[in-house]
Motif scaffolding. Structure first.
Motif, PDB file in Angstrom:
ATOM      1  N   GLY A   1      35.703  58.162  40.928  1.00  0.00           N
ATOM      2  CA  GLY A   1      34.505  58.864  39.280  1.00  0.00           C
ATOM      3  C   GLY A   1      34.901  56.943  38.367  1.00  0.00           C
ATOM      4  N   ASP A   2      36.076  56.608  37.986  1.00  0.00           N
ATOM      5  CA  ASP A   2      36.023  55.674  37.597  1.00  0.00           C
ATOM      6  C   ASP A   2      36.969  54.334  37.626  1.00  0.00           C
ATOM      7  OD1 ASP A   2      38.740  56.832  36.303  1.00  0.00           O
ATOM      8  OD2 ASP A   2      37.261  57.750  34.541  1.00  0.00           O
ATOM      9  N   GLY A   3      37.474  55.165  39.251  1.00  0.00           N
ATOM     10  CA  GLY A   3      38.541  53.739  39.218  1.00  0.00           C
ATOM     11  C   GLY A   3      38.311  52.499  40.836  1.00  0.00           C
TER      12      GLY A   3
ATOM     13  N   PHE B   1      34.833  50.638  42.680  1.00  0.00           N
ATOM     14  CA  PHE B   1      33.358  50.555  43.558  1.00  0.00           C
ATOM     15  C   PHE B   1      33.559  50.920  45.434  1.00  0.00           C
ATOM     16  CE2 PHE B   1      34.988  47.635  40.441  1.00  0.00           C
ATOM     17  CZ  PHE B   1      34.440  47.882  39.361  1.00  0.00           C
TER      18      PHE B   1
ATOM     19  N   ASP C   1      31.012  51.780  47.659  1.00  0.00           N
ATOM     20  CA  ASP C   1      30.064  50.993  47.957  1.00  0.00           C
ATOM     21  C   ASP C   1      30.579  50.326  48.031  1.00  0.00           C
ATOM     22  OD1 ASP C   1      29.169  50.575  45.644  1.00  0.00           O
ATOM     23  OD2 ASP C   1      27.739  51.227  45.868  1.00  0.00           O
ATOM     24  N   MET C   2      31.448  49.323  47.669  1.00  0.00           N
ATOM     25  CA  MET C   2      32.058  47.659  47.751  1.00  0.00           C
ATOM     26  C   MET C   2      32.958  47.658  48.372  1.00  0.00           C
ATOM     27  SD  MET C   2      30.582  46.177  43.498  1.00  0.00           S
ATOM     28  CE  MET C   2      30.556  44.822  44.287  1.00  0.00           C
TER      29      MET C   2
ATOM     30  N   LEU D   1      38.278  37.904  38.068  1.00  0.00           N
ATOM     31  CA  LEU D   1      37.897  36.979  39.345  1.00  0.00           C
ATOM     32  C   LEU D   1      38.003  35.414  39.488  1.00  0.00           C
ATOM     33  CD1 LEU D   1      33.811  38.670  39.636  1.00  0.00           C
ATOM     34  CD2 LEU D   1      35.443  38.680  41.173  1.00  0.00           C
TER      35      LEU D   1
ATOM     36  N   GLY E   1      33.363  29.990  38.454  1.00  0.00           N
ATOM     37  CA  GLY E   1      32.768  30.515  38.946  1.00  0.00           C
ATOM     38  C   GLY E   1      31.986  30.757  39.833  1.00  0.00           C
ATOM     39  N   ILE E   2      32.058  30.233  41.091  1.00  0.00           N
ATOM     40  CA  ILE E   2      31.736  30.274  42.664  1.00  0.00           C
ATOM     41  C   ILE E   2      32.860  31.020  43.326  1.00  0.00           C
ATOM     42  CG2 ILE E   2      31.221  29.822  44.798  1.00  0.00           C
ATOM     43  CD1 ILE E   2      29.782  27.888  42.204  1.00  0.00           C
ATOM     44  N   ILE E   3      32.433  32.038  43.063  1.00  0.00           N
ATOM     45  CA  ILE E   3      33.714  32.757  43.958  1.00  0.00           C
ATOM     46  C   ILE E   3      34.102  32.017  45.804  1.00  0.00           C
ATOM     47  CG2 ILE E   3      34.628  35.169  45.365  1.00  0.00           C
ATOM     48  CD1 ILE E   3      32.525  36.405  43.532  1.00  0.00           C
TER      49      ILE E   3
ATOM     50  N   ARG F   1      28.376  34.557  45.604  1.00  0.00           N
ATOM     51  CA  ARG F   1      29.227  33.702  44.672  1.00  0.00           C
ATOM     52  C   ARG F   1      29.244  33.377  44.443  1.00  0.00           C
ATOM     53  NH1 ARG F   1      29.543  29.930  49.187  1.00  0.00           N
ATOM     54  NH2 ARG F   1      31.438  29.912  48.041  1.00  0.00           N
ATOM     55  N   THR F   2      28.247  33.859  42.332  1.00  0.00           N
ATOM     56  CA  THR F   2      29.767  33.138  41.662  1.00  0.00           C
ATOM     57  C   THR F   2      29.916  34.842  40.670  1.00  0.00           C
ATOM     58  OG1 THR F   2      26.868  34.637  40.377  1.00  0.00           O
ATOM     59  CG2 THR F   2      27.088  31.571  40.657  1.00  0.00           C
ATOM     60  N   THR F   3      30.709  34.858  39.336  1.00  0.00           N
ATOM     61  CA  THR F   3      32.015  35.648  39.485  1.00  0.00           C
ATOM     62  C   THR F   3      30.288  36.638  38.212  1.00  0.00           C
ATOM     63  OG1 THR F   3      32.472  34.227  37.506  1.00  0.00           O
ATOM     64  CG2 THR F   3      33.149  34.656  39.354  1.00  0.00           C
ATOM     65  N   MET F   4      30.177  35.061  37.845  1.00  0.00           N
ATOM     66  CA  MET F   4      28.359  36.246  36.586  1.00  0.00           C
ATOM     67  C   MET F   4      27.910  37.106  37.299  1.00  0.00           C
ATOM     68  SD  MET F   4      26.614  33.502  34.525  1.00  0.00           S
ATOM     69  CE  MET F   4      25.062  33.149  36.213  1.00  0.00           C
TER      70      MET F   4
ATOM     71  N   ARG G   1      28.658  39.089  40.785  1.00  0.00           N
ATOM     72  CA  ARG G   1      29.348  39.749  40.695  1.00  0.00           C
ATOM     73  C   ARG G   1      30.057  40.912  39.778  1.00  0.00           C
ATOM     74  NH1 ARG G   1      33.518  40.063  44.516  1.00  0.00           N
ATOM     75  NH2 ARG G   1      32.766  38.838  45.697  1.00  0.00           N
TER      76      ARG G   1
ATOM     77  N   PHE H   1      26.971  43.555  40.200  1.00  0.00           N
ATOM     78  CA  PHE H   1      27.508  44.251  41.530  1.00  0.00           C
ATOM     79  C   PHE H   1      28.704  45.652  40.638  1.00  0.00           C
ATOM     80  CE2 PHE H   1      25.795  40.948  43.952  1.00  0.00           C
ATOM     81  CZ  PHE H   1      24.917  41.617  44.704  1.00  0.00           C
ATOM     82  N   TYR H   2      29.741  45.073  40.056  1.00  0.00           N
ATOM     83  CA  TYR H   2      30.461  46.072  39.377  1.00  0.00           C
ATOM     84  C   TYR H   2      29.820  47.267  38.869  1.00  0.00           C
ATOM     85  CZ  TYR H   2      34.276  43.157  41.027  1.00  0.00           C
ATOM     86  OH  TYR H   2      35.030  42.028  42.308  1.00  0.00           O
TER      87      TYR H   2
ATOM     88  N   SER I   1      27.761  49.369  40.546  1.00  0.00           N
ATOM     89  CA  SER I   1      28.301  50.132  41.788  1.00  0.00           C
ATOM     90  C   SER I   1      29.361  50.913  40.835  1.00  0.00           C
ATOM     91  CB  SER I   1      29.432  49.259  42.407  1.00  0.00           C
ATOM     92  OG  SER I   1      29.791  50.462  43.120  1.00  0.00           O
ATOM     93  N   ASN I   2      29.661  51.007  39.673  1.00  0.00           N
ATOM     94  CA  ASN I   2      30.313  52.166  39.178  1.00  0.00           C
ATOM     95  C   ASN I   2      30.200  51.643  38.109  1.00  0.00           C
ATOM     96  OD1 ASN I   2      31.874  53.930  37.977  1.00  0.00           O
ATOM     97  ND2 ASN I   2      33.127  54.098  40.103  1.00  0.00           N
TER      98      ASN I   2
ATOM     99  N   LYS J   1      31.898  52.728  34.597  1.00  0.00           N
ATOM    100  CA  LYS J   1      32.771  53.307  34.424  1.00  0.00           C
ATOM    101  C   LYS J   1      34.272  52.284  35.174  1.00  0.00           C
ATOM    102  CE  LYS J   1      34.050  57.817  32.289  1.00  0.00           C
ATOM    103  NZ  LYS J   1      33.970  58.896  32.786  1.00  0.00           N
ATOM    104  N   ALA J   2      34.553  52.527  36.520  1.00  0.00           N
ATOM    105  CA  ALA J   2      35.261  52.028  36.416  1.00  0.00           C
ATOM    106  C   ALA J   2      34.977  50.234  36.646  1.00  0.00           C
ATOM    107  CB  ALA J   2      35.193  51.320  38.767  1.00  0.00           C
ATOM    108  N   ALA J   3      34.228  49.614  36.304  1.00  0.00           N
ATOM    109  CA  ALA J   3      34.018  48.631  35.912  1.00  0.00           C
ATOM    110  C   ALA J   3      34.509  48.086  34.451  1.00  0.00           C
ATOM    111  CB  ALA J   3      32.539  47.925  35.889  1.00  0.00           C
TER     112      ALA J   3
ATOM    113  N   ARG K   1      32.234  44.154  30.595  1.00  0.00           N
ATOM    114  CA  ARG K   1      32.084  44.586  29.425  1.00  0.00           C
ATOM    115  C   ARG K   1      30.454  44.965  30.192  1.00  0.00           C
ATOM    116  NH1 ARG K   1      32.567  39.949  24.543  1.00  0.00           N
ATOM    117  NH2 ARG K   1      31.745  41.823  23.572  1.00  0.00           N
TER     118      ARG K   1
ATOM    119  N   GLY L   1      21.555  51.671  41.581  1.00  0.00           N
ATOM    120  CA  GLY L   1      22.879  50.475  41.512  1.00  0.00           C
ATOM    121  C   GLY L   1      23.300  49.685  42.460  1.00  0.00           C
ATOM    122  N   GLY L   2      23.878  49.127  42.499  1.00  0.00           N
ATOM    123  CA  GLY L   2      25.381  47.955  43.210  1.00  0.00           C
ATOM    124  C   GLY L   2      25.508  46.963  44.663  1.00  0.00           C
TER     125      GLY L   2
END
Lengths: 508, 330
Positions: A342-344, A346, A348-349, A360, A367-369, B197-200, B202, B205-206, B209-210, B212-214, B220, B275-276
């Protein structure tokens, strides 16, 4: 045998890469109460869902009364006389008890109109044997245990010959459970065959005739209850003799070891108040207490997930000045929530994207992964935690519960935390992974990471922790350690005021 | 996607992997588009001509900018029904300012800022008040359209005096490539890169995707949703200004029904309404597919009414196929 009503043979079922059932057999006799035992993920629910027509097997046969049957849907199961009471309550909250009870019957009825007057009368007949529930009230207004009884009443309306009860006592009080067992025995005398799924050995040995054990999707053994012992059943469930399940405890002196985390007078209005404790280097500290006592809330307060908590938190002697959880993470406090799906995570990632989520910055530049670094981070931590996966680009949803939990732990460890808080770290995890997680926690503690564990499983709390603080109604009601760490003492502190517990011998 | 995968442990291996499956959708879309091209080049001699290609590209290029914003918003878990009317409002605001003596560049900037403000306001209602994206943007859609009609009296504004250097954005070419296409490609490539590619991004997506988990990962999420909502409207404003340069007029009724086209394109391209997931590249392929289909049907003299039915069916088919594919993935 002539009195066999349901016979399952060579049944297999896979979900993607996961083999949920493998060549399973099972036999149910008329008028017996047959317990199904097995760990989470052993395949019990899958088997029941197949018998109830919710899932279709990949291969294998089901015989009912000696004839092969194909159960294509729950409605087909009902026509065959099979009723399943799910563990989760699936009633419509905004209609009456009677309408819920006859939902399936109404669905199967040929008549155009619903006979509401008759419904209440017939519902009252069925309920009179179960408990004191008015058939014309809305389900919403019933307690959970009453709703459970309505579920059972619903199954009974279908003239079923096979009744499946999936952990029906989980939500019931002892008294209600006693009533339920009386009903089960009466139904069995009428010739109804009951499959009873439960984790509670006492119930299996008190009320069932036979017990079948499943493990890892495979059938293990069936015993007459009178001819076996709870220890045998547990050993069959686990697949080996259960002893020495927990890693060694902290060897040092927990009173003289340096403090990692000190909490003083932490309060959050309405949730908890005046919480103070010290976590020392090398020890694993447990938080015990009843569900709803405020254990998770306290931890969320410390980590600033609850931003309104007041009080002092010192990390390695320095006052922690974090306003938001993000800042706590940076300082080295990480929280693993109890509701993994539920909240831990992601789901589907990818595994790699989950592991890197807390910071990150560790796998990126400007800022680039850096995908390569992100994958390396996940595979390094995965190896350390013995994560079983194809590759770190897989979605987390493809993993088993235990491996998902390892991803969640890898995520915490990715930021090199100073203190980790784990809320029910082994819930829904199979025994093997559970042992590994316990070992991982001890290794981390030995490496100097402060660890706080919340668990509702008392044996786990006692087995893993060096000290347990017991929370009751938002306060720390007492502390137990060493030989005083017993289930009795913890339950005592969890449910009874500290003054009396002190007289009972536990250290407050 | 070219993700390098490193085996952590040799365990159960599905071999192909999620990223490659996700990439398959994009390859599938490209194949479908190519097949349509091949079929159409036989069916109509006019189809494969430079003029038709250029017209088709011009048709989806500006809308493609809106698709970018919508896709990002969908990934964060939101949706925006107001894109069509906000795009039109940008044209109207810029057009009115121009007619009142403001130079077109300043007018455009103000129009884009106004649209950004609308997005921020929607973001406020969603994240602070706690309303659903669907309702908030439905209200914004109606309000923005009302404002368009109010500002123009319901009639298109002819902007014949727009200076040629401004019209160049919408009508000019660099060599043989129309400026509109250049802008479109730059926007798409930039956002596609950032999203991958950017953290911003990403964090987008978090959050989708979820959520609450994010939040439990220290992200934020409200801020993320606020920003994606705002960005989508800002891109609508940008698109509206380009449309104005292209048409040389401001049309208060422009973009009616655009939201459906845009959402359909994003979803066909792999964005999930829950989403996600989603990619810019996929969404743009979805846009191109819908555009090629429209253009083909027009060339084949199929009635416009049939065109809607066919477009709707394509959307349904794409989503159905995706549903089964993602089931198998699990």
């Amino acid at each position: 045998m002539s009195d066999v009503i349901l016979k399952v043979s060579h049944l297999s079922k896979a979900f993607g890469a996961i083999q949920a059932l493998r060549d399973v057999q099972f036999e149910l006799r008329r008028g017996e109460i047959h317990a199904l035992a097995g760990e989470n993920g052993a395949g019990k629910s899958t088997l029941m869902n197949i018998i109830d027509g919710i899932l279709q097997p990949d291969s294998g046969e089901i015989h009912l009364d000696g004839r092969p049957v194909r159960i294509s849907s729950p409605a087909a199961a009902q026509r065959l006389g099979i009723g399943l009471v799910h563990q989760e309550i699936a009633l419509c909250p905004d209609i009456t008890v009677a309408e819920n009870i006859f939902m399936a019957a109404t669905n199967a009825s040929r008549s155009l109109l619903v006979d509401y007057a008759g419904l209440n009368g017939r519902a009252a007949d069925i309920l009179s044997g179960l408990g004191d529930i008015d058939p014309s009230t809305l389900v919403r207004s019933l307690s959970i245990s009453q709703q459970q009884l309505v579920e059972i009443a619903k199954a009974l309306t279908l003239d079923c010959r096979v009744l499946i009860l999936d952990e029906p006592t989980a939500a019931l009080t002892e008294k209600e459970a006693t009533v339920l067992f009386a009903i089960m025995h009466r139904l069995a005398e009428q010739g109804i065959a009951i499959i009873y799924i439960s984790h509670r050995m006492a119930e299996i040995f008190g009320h069932c005739d036979r017990v079948s054990v499943f493990r890892d999707g495979q059938y293990v053994v069936t015993h007459n209850v009178a001819e076996t012992t709870p220890t045998d059943i547990v050993n069959a469930m686990v697949g080996r003799v259960v002893d020495n399940r927990y890693p060694a405890k902290f060897q040092g002196d927990s009173l003289s070891a340096p403090a990692i985390l000190e909490v003083e007078n932490l309060s959050s209005p309405g949730l908890f108040s005046d919480v103070s404790f010290t976590l020392r280097r090398g020890e694993i500290l447990g938080l015990g207490g009843l569900i709803g006592a405020g254990r998770s809330e306290i931890i969320k307060g410390i980590c600033r997930i609850d931003e309104t908590a007041t009080g002092t938190v010192r990390l390695e002697g320095k006052p922690l000045d974090a306003r938001r959880y993000q800042q706590s993470i940076r300082e080295g406090l990480v929280y693993l929530s109890e509701d993994r799906k539920g909240d831990g995570l992601f789901l589907d990632m990818s595994i790699a994207a989950n592991v890197s989520a807390l910071r990150l910055g560790l796998v990126s530049k400007g800022g680039i992964i850096d995908q390569r670094r992100e994958n390396l981070q996940a595979s390094d931590l995965g190896r350390r935690l013995n994560l079983k996966c194809g590759h770190v680009g897989q979605p987390v949803s493809a993993l088993s519960g235990g491996n998902q939990q390892k991803v969640a732990i890898a995520k915490m460890l990715s930021v090199n935390p100073k203190v980790i808080f784990l809320d029910e770290p082994t819930r829904g995890v199979d025994v093997g992974a559970k042992l590994e997680i316990h070992r991982i926690l001890r290794d981390l503690a030995n490496a100097g990471v402060g660890i706080v564990v919340i668990s509702s499983e008392l044996p786990e709390l006692i087995g893993v922790c060096d000290r347990v603080l017991v929370v009751r109604e938002g306060r720390i009601n007492g502390e137990v350690s060493g030989d005083a760490m017993t289930e009795q003492n913890i339950m005592y502190l969890a449910s009874i005021d500290a003054e009396r517990a002190r007289a009972g011998g536990a250290r407050p | 996607m070219t993700t390098q995968t490193i085996a952590a442990e040799t365990g159960k291996t599905s071999g192909s992997g999620w990223k490659r499956l996700a990439g398959m959708r994009e390859i599938g879309l490209i194949l479908i588009i190519l097949a349509l091209f091949a079929a159409m080049s036989f069916a109509s001699p006019y189809f494969l001509t430079w003029e038709n290609m250029r017209a088709m590209a011009m048709a989806f290029a500006v809308e493609g900018i809106v698709v970018v914003g919508m896709t990002i918003l969908l990934i964060s878990g939101g949706i925006d029904l107001s894109v069509g009317s906000v795009t039109a409002l940008a044209m109207v605001i810029a057009g009115l300012l121009f007619l009142n003596g403001v130079d077109p560049w300043t007018a455009s900037l103000i129009a884009i800022l106004a649209c950004t403000a609308i997005g921020a306001l929607m973001g406020f209602f969603v994240t602070k008040v706690g309303l659903h994206h669907f309702i908030v943007s439905l209200a914004a859609m109606v309000i923005a359209r009302g404002a368009c009609l109010l500002g123009t009296g319901g009639r298109p504004l002819g902007l014949f005096t727009l200076p040629p250097e401004f019209k160049f954005i919408g009508q000019g070419s660099i060599g043989v490539i129309p400026v509109v296409i250049v802008i479109f490609v730059v926007v798409v490539v930039a956002f596609d890169f950032m999203l991958r590619r950017t953290t911003m991004f990403r964090k987008v997506f978090y959050t989708g995707s979820n959520e609450k988990a994010a939040a439990y990962s220290g992200i934020r999420t409200k801020k993320v949703i606020f920003l994606t909502t705002t960005l989508c409207s800002a891109l609508c404003g940008f698109a509206g200004v380009i449309y104005m340069a292209r048409f040389g007029s401001a049309q208060p009724t422009f973009g009616v029904g655009m939201e459906l086209n845009v959402i359909a394109a994003a979803v066909i391209g792999g964005a999930s309404l829950s989403g996600g997931s989603g990619t810019i590249f996929g969404a743009i392929l979805g846009t191109i597919l819908l555009s090629v289909v429209s253009s083909s049907l027009a060339l084949l003299d199929v009635s416009v009414y049939w065109q809607d039915i066919i477009r709707g069916s394509i959307l349904l088919a794409a989503v159905t196929i995706d549903h089964y594919l993602s089931k198998r993935r699990r």
